[in-house]
Scaffold this motif. Sequence first.
Motif, PDB file in Angstrom:
ATOM      1  N   PRO A 353      13.406  -8.724  -0.146  1.00  0.00           N
ATOM      2  CA  PRO A 353      13.546  -7.370   0.407  1.00  0.00           C
ATOM      3  C   PRO A 353      13.702  -6.352  -0.715  1.00  0.00           C
ATOM      4  CG  PRO A 353      15.614  -8.549   0.572  1.00  0.00           C
ATOM      5  CD  PRO A 353      14.612  -9.545   0.048  1.00  0.00           C
ATOM      6  N   GLY A 354      13.558  -5.088  -0.385  1.00  0.00           N
ATOM      7  CA  GLY A 354      13.721  -4.038  -1.388  1.00  0.00           C
ATOM      8  C   GLY A 354      12.794  -2.871  -1.130  1.00  0.00           C
ATOM      9  N   LYS A 355      12.765  -1.932  -2.043  1.00  0.00           N
ATOM     10  CA  LYS A 355      11.971  -0.715  -1.893  1.00  0.00           C
ATOM     11  C   LYS A 355      10.553  -0.897  -2.425  1.00  0.00           C
ATOM     12  CE  LYS A 355      12.014   4.267  -2.810  1.00  0.00           C
ATOM     13  NZ  LYS A 355      12.765   5.392  -3.413  1.00  0.00           N
ATOM     14  N   ILE A 356       9.577  -0.538  -1.598  1.00  0.00           N
ATOM     15  CA  ILE A 356       8.179  -0.561  -2.025  1.00  0.00           C
ATOM     16  C   ILE A 356       7.917   0.727  -2.791  1.00  0.00           C
ATOM     17  CG2 ILE A 356       5.778  -0.532  -1.248  1.00  0.00           C
ATOM     18  CD1 ILE A 356       6.614  -2.180   1.162  1.00  0.00           C
ATOM     19  N   THR A 357       7.686   0.595  -4.098  1.00  0.00           N
ATOM     20  CA  THR A 357       7.489   1.786  -4.927  1.00  0.00           C
ATOM     21  C   THR A 357       6.041   2.244  -4.927  1.00  0.00           C
ATOM     22  OG1 THR A 357       7.259   0.347  -6.877  1.00  0.00           O
ATOM     23  CG2 THR A 357       9.453   1.238  -6.408  1.00  0.00           C
ATOM     24  N   ASN A 358       5.124   1.329  -4.657  1.00  0.00           N
ATOM     25  CA  ASN A 358       3.703   1.700  -4.566  1.00  0.00           C
ATOM     26  C   ASN A 358       2.997   0.693  -3.662  1.00  0.00           C
ATOM     27  OD1 ASN A 358       1.374   3.344  -5.438  1.00  0.00           O
ATOM     28  ND2 ASN A 358       0.667   1.428  -6.350  1.00  0.00           N
ATOM     29  N   LEU A 359       2.078   1.200  -2.846  1.00  0.00           N
ATOM     30  CA  LEU A 359       1.381   0.316  -1.907  1.00  0.00           C
ATOM     31  C   LEU A 359      -0.063   0.757  -1.756  1.00  0.00           C
ATOM     32  CD1 LEU A 359       1.561  -1.984   0.268  1.00  0.00           C
ATOM     33  CD2 LEU A 359       2.049  -0.178   1.932  1.00  0.00           C
ATOM     34  N   PHE A 360      -0.981  -0.188  -1.972  1.00  0.00           N
ATOM     35  CA  PHE A 360      -2.402   0.064  -1.710  1.00  0.00           C
ATOM     36  C   PHE A 360      -2.913  -1.060  -0.828  1.00  0.00           C
ATOM     37  CE2 PHE A 360      -6.928  -0.438  -2.452  1.00  0.00           C
ATOM     38  CZ  PHE A 360      -7.378   0.865  -2.265  1.00  0.00           C
ATOM     39  N   LEU A 361      -3.335  -0.706   0.380  1.00  0.00           N
ATOM     40  CA  LEU A 361      -3.862  -1.690   1.310  1.00  0.00           C
ATOM     41  C   LEU A 361      -5.382  -1.720   1.218  1.00  0.00           C
ATOM     42  CD1 LEU A 361      -1.663  -0.871   4.445  1.00  0.00           C
ATOM     43  CD2 LEU A 361      -1.295  -2.658   2.718  1.00  0.00           C
ATOM     44  N   PRO A 362      -5.993  -2.892   1.234  1.00  0.00           N
ATOM     45  CA  PRO A 362      -7.447  -2.969   1.112  1.00  0.00           C
ATOM     46  C   PRO A 362      -8.152  -2.313   2.292  1.00  0.00           C
ATOM     47  CG  PRO A 362      -6.524  -5.098   1.709  1.00  0.00           C
ATOM     48  CD  PRO A 362      -5.376  -4.211   1.381  1.00  0.00           C
ATOM     49  N   GLY A 363      -9.325  -1.791   2.054  1.00  0.00           N
ATOM     50  CA  GLY A 363     -10.103  -1.158   3.109  1.00  0.00           C
ATOM     51  C   GLY A 363     -11.565  -1.129   2.741  1.00  0.00           C
ATOM     52  N   GLY A 364     -12.350  -0.418   3.523  1.00  0.00           N
ATOM     53  CA  GLY A 364     -13.768  -0.303   3.230  1.00  0.00           C
ATOM     54  C   GLY A 364     -14.574  -1.428   3.826  1.00  0.00           C
ATOM     55  N   GLY A 365     -15.782  -1.114   4.273  1.00  0.00           N
ATOM     56  CA  GLY A 365     -16.669  -2.143   4.795  1.00  0.00           C
ATOM     57  C   GLY A 365     -16.399  -2.456   6.254  1.00  0.00           C
ATOM     58  N   VAL A 366     -17.300  -3.225   6.837  1.00  0.00           N
ATOM     59  CA  VAL A 366     -17.199  -3.628   8.236  1.00  0.00           C
ATOM     60  C   VAL A 366     -16.448  -4.954   8.317  1.00  0.00           C
ATOM     61  CG1 VAL A 366     -18.534  -4.321  10.275  1.00  0.00           C
ATOM     62  CG2 VAL A 366     -19.354  -2.462   8.806  1.00  0.00           C
TER      63      VAL A 366
END
Length: 455
Positions: A353-366
Motif C-alpha cells: 500500500p502507499g501513495k501512487i506518485t505517478n500512473l500511466f495506464l496503457p491505451g491505444g488500439g482496438v
Amino acid sequence: MFNKILIANRGEIAVRIIRAARELGVGTVAIYSTADRDALHVHLADEAICVGPARSTESYLNMNNILSATVATGAQAIHPGFGFLSENSKFARLCEEMNIKFIGPSAKVMDMMGDKINARAEMIKAGVPVTPGSEGEVHTTDEAVKIAEEIGYPIILKASAGGGGKGIRKVNTVEELVPAFEAAQAEAQAAFGNGAMFIERMIFPARHIEVQILGDSHGNVIHLGERDCSLQRNNQKVLEESPSVAIGHTLRNEITSAAVKAAQHVSYENAGTIEFLLDESSGKFYFMEMNTRVQVEHPVTEFVSGVDIVKEQIRVANGNELSVKQEDVTFSGHAIECRINAENPKFNFAPSPGKITNLFLPGGGVGLRVDSAMYSGYTIPPYYDSMIAKVIVHGENRFEALMKMQRALLEFDVEGVTTNVDFQLELISDPHVVAGDYDTSFLGNVFLPEYQKED
C-alpha cells in the motif's frame, strides 16, 4: 428502469458498475469508508455516503449502515459487486424484506448454491458430474479421517461457506490430515464465522474451467462461453482467458450445457458462474462450485461475446428479459485478463500500500481495456484487497491477444508502490503459457520456483 441504485462495494468494480449504470441512464450512490473518502468511485457516483470506519466489518460489511444509506438516498436497488456482501444470503434476504432489489440471485438460491455442500447436493439432483466426496458437513477430525479413507487420497478440504481461497487445504497423506483440517477449520471460522468443512477427492493437476451464465425472471438461462482460470497461486486466480485452449468443440458443448442445466435446476436469475475441474488425462469434468455474483474476470467474456454482463445484471434485476437469446450469442476471437496488484512478488507477494506518485495506464488500439480505480496522487489504503487494476485485451486469435497483452504490460507504469506488472509480463511471455501448456499446478510448481530464483 431503476431511477437510482446503490453500489455496495469499492475499487474498480464499483467504478465499473457506476459506468454501466450511467450508460443505462440510472443514477448511482457510492458508499465509502473513512479510508476511501478520496476514492475514484466516490468522485464518479452521483451521490456518496460514508458508511463507517476503515475496517470492512464496520463499513463495507455493515449491513445496517448500508441499508440505512439505501433508504436515506432513495435508491431502489443495491449492486453488491464481488466480495464483501455479494454472496451473503442474510443481506440479500434483508434487502427483500425492505423491498430493496438485490442485484443478484434470491437469498434462497444463494443459500442453495453459495453453500458448497448444498450446491453439491443440488448438482447431483440435476445430473451434473461431481467429484467423490463427503455428503454433508464435516466438523471433526475423526469424521475427516474416516471420509478420507473411503474416497482415497489425495483430498482437498474446503470451507463450506468459503470463497477467495480461504479455508482450503490440499492433503496427500493421512499424516497431513489432522493438522491441515484444524488449520483450515480455524481459518474458515475466522473468515466466514462458520467452521463447517467438506471433503472431496482432489483432481490435481487439472484445468480450472468456468462457465458464465445469465438468467432472468422469465425462465430464460443462457451461457456466454467458458473461461480458463488455471493460472492460480494459493487458489487465487492470477490470469484468465477465453476461450480455453484445452477444450474442443464437443467438450465445450458438454461443459456449457452442464452449466445451463445447473442454473436451470435452481431457477437461477442474474449473473453467475459455474466452476468445473477438467481432468485432461480422462477428458472428464466435475462441478466444483458456483459463484452467485459477477466475477473479477467477467471482462474477458464480455470481449469474446459482445455482451455487457453488468448492464444485463441491472436489466434483469429490474424485471426485464435478457436482451439476448442463446442463438443470438456468438463468440469472436480471444481475450486475456491480467490482474495487477500492489504487491511484491519477490517478497512472497507482500501487499504494497502507499501513495501512487505517478500512473500511466496503457491505451491505444482496438481491443484493450483497463479497469481500475487508481489515479496519480491516490493513496492505496492497507485495509482492503491489493488489486489495483485489470488489463484486458482482445485479439482475432490467441497469438494476437498475447502480443497485445505483452505490449500493454510494457506500457503500464506506476510509481510510488510496488506492483506485479513485471511478474505478469514474465508469466504472459513464458513459453508454456504462450503454448497454452499449463494447468493448476503450473504456477506454483513450475513458474514460481524459477521466477523466485532470479535476482
